[in-house]
Design a protein around this motif. Structure first.
Motif, PDB file in Angstrom:
ATOM      1  N   ALA A  33      -2.630  -1.151  -3.152  1.00 18.90           N
ATOM      2  CA  ALA A  33      -2.818  -2.456  -2.785  1.00 18.90           C
ATOM      3  C   ALA A  33      -1.657  -3.333  -3.139  1.00 18.90           C
ATOM      4  O   ALA A  33      -1.913  -4.381  -2.149  1.00 18.90           O
ATOM      5  CB  ALA A  33      -2.513  -2.920  -4.840  1.00 18.90           C
ATOM      6  N   ALA A  34      -0.793  -2.688  -3.159  1.00 14.73           N
ATOM      7  CA  ALA A  34       0.958  -4.585  -2.309  1.00 14.73           C
ATOM      8  C   ALA A  34       0.817  -4.235  -1.114  1.00 14.73           C
ATOM      9  O   ALA A  34       0.921  -5.216  -0.267  1.00 14.73           O
ATOM     10  CB  ALA A  34       2.139  -3.773  -3.003  1.00 14.73           C
ATOM     11  N   PHE A  36      -2.117  -3.687   1.342  1.00 17.48           N
ATOM     12  CA  PHE A  36      -3.096  -5.008   1.252  1.00 17.48           C
ATOM     13  C   PHE A  36      -2.983  -5.896   1.078  1.00 17.48           C
ATOM     14  O   PHE A  36      -3.226  -7.208   1.646  1.00 17.48           O
ATOM     15  CB  PHE A  36      -4.431  -4.056   0.927  1.00 17.48           C
ATOM     16  CG  PHE A  36      -4.925  -3.262   1.318  1.00 17.48           C
ATOM     17  CD1 PHE A  36      -6.300  -3.470   2.610  1.00 17.48           C
ATOM     18  CD2 PHE A  36      -5.091  -1.748   1.666  1.00 17.48           C
ATOM     19  CE1 PHE A  36      -6.991  -2.951   2.804  1.00 17.48           C
ATOM     20  CE2 PHE A  36      -5.763  -1.032   2.113  1.00 17.48           C
ATOM     21  CZ  PHE A  36      -6.442  -1.503   3.305  1.00 17.48           C
ATOM     22  N   LEU A  37      -2.327  -6.361   0.408  1.00 10.77           N
ATOM     23  CA  LEU A  37      -1.526  -7.638  -0.599  1.00 10.77           C
ATOM     24  C   LEU A  37      -1.096  -8.492   0.705  1.00 10.77           C
ATOM     25  O   LEU A  37      -1.768  -9.727   1.438  1.00 10.77           O
ATOM     26  CB  LEU A  37      -1.396  -8.242  -1.724  1.00 10.77           C
ATOM     27  CG  LEU A  37      -0.814  -9.215  -2.007  1.00 10.77           C
ATOM     28  CD1 LEU A  37      -2.376 -10.313  -2.461  1.00 10.77           C
ATOM     29  CD2 LEU A  37       0.011  -9.380  -3.437  1.00 10.77           C
ATOM     30  N   ALA A  38       0.444  -8.022   1.001  1.00  6.75           N
ATOM     31  CA  ALA A  38       0.821  -8.202   2.138  1.00  6.75           C
ATOM     32  C   ALA A  38       0.934  -8.247   3.248  1.00  6.75           C
ATOM     33  O   ALA A  38       0.312  -9.533   4.008  1.00  6.75           O
ATOM     34  CB  ALA A  38       2.561  -7.385   2.001  1.00  6.75           C
ATOM     35  N   SER A  40      -3.118  -9.144   3.608  1.00  9.38           N
ATOM     36  CA  SER A  40      -3.262 -10.326   3.883  1.00  9.38           C
ATOM     37  C   SER A  40      -2.810 -11.683   4.191  1.00  9.38           C
ATOM     38  O   SER A  40      -2.990 -11.793   4.818  1.00  9.38           O
ATOM     39  CB  SER A  40      -4.474 -10.223   2.343  1.00  9.38           C
ATOM     40  OG  SER A  40      -5.081  -9.254   2.239  1.00  9.38           O
ATOM     41  N   LEU A  41      -1.150 -11.488   3.557  1.00  9.41           N
ATOM     42  CA  LEU A  41      -0.967 -12.801   3.794  1.00  9.41           C
ATOM     43  C   LEU A  41      -0.226 -13.040   4.515  1.00  9.41           C
ATOM     44  O   LEU A  41      -0.107 -13.993   5.812  1.00  9.41           O
ATOM     45  CB  LEU A  41       0.872 -12.605   2.245  1.00  9.41           C
ATOM     46  CG  LEU A  41       0.193 -12.510   1.135  1.00  9.41           C
ATOM     47  CD1 LEU A  41       1.832 -12.280   0.400  1.00  9.41           C
ATOM     48  CD2 LEU A  41      -0.118 -14.268   0.744  1.00  9.41           C
TER      49      LEU A  41
END
Length: 91
Positions: A33-34, A36-38, A40-41
């Motif tokens: 999840a981390a 994927f978040l990174a 995305s940013l």
């Protein structure tokens, strides 16, 4: 049966293995999840798109590892002699 919640309480060894594998599952889930978040940013900037793509790929591999972690745990239970549940599921 595979993935039976009763397996976690069969013995002290089962409980310990269950705890370790649940921790591995949670850490893998969190890391995926981390990433994927990174990723995305990083997609907000065209200069970091390549790095973002790699983060998505690594995150996808981790999401694929999640069911593998549970399967390995169940195979270890079988090696410990827990054949009853597997035999029941094959009837």
């Amino acid at each position: 049966m595979f993935f039976s919640p009763d397996n976690r309480s069969r013995s002290a060894r089962h409980l310990r293995l269950y705890a370790y594998f649940e921790l591995a599952y949670t850490v893998t889930d969190f890391c995926a999840a981390a990433l994927f978040l990174a990723g995305s940013l990083l997609f907000f900037s065209e200069a970091t798109t390549y790095a973002a793509t790699w983060l998505f790929v690594i995150g996808s591999v981790l999401f694929g590892a999640r069911p593998s972690i549970k399967l390995v745990r169940e195979l270890i239970y079988m090696r410990m002699g827990d054949y009853e549940d597997v035999a029941q599921s094959l009837k």
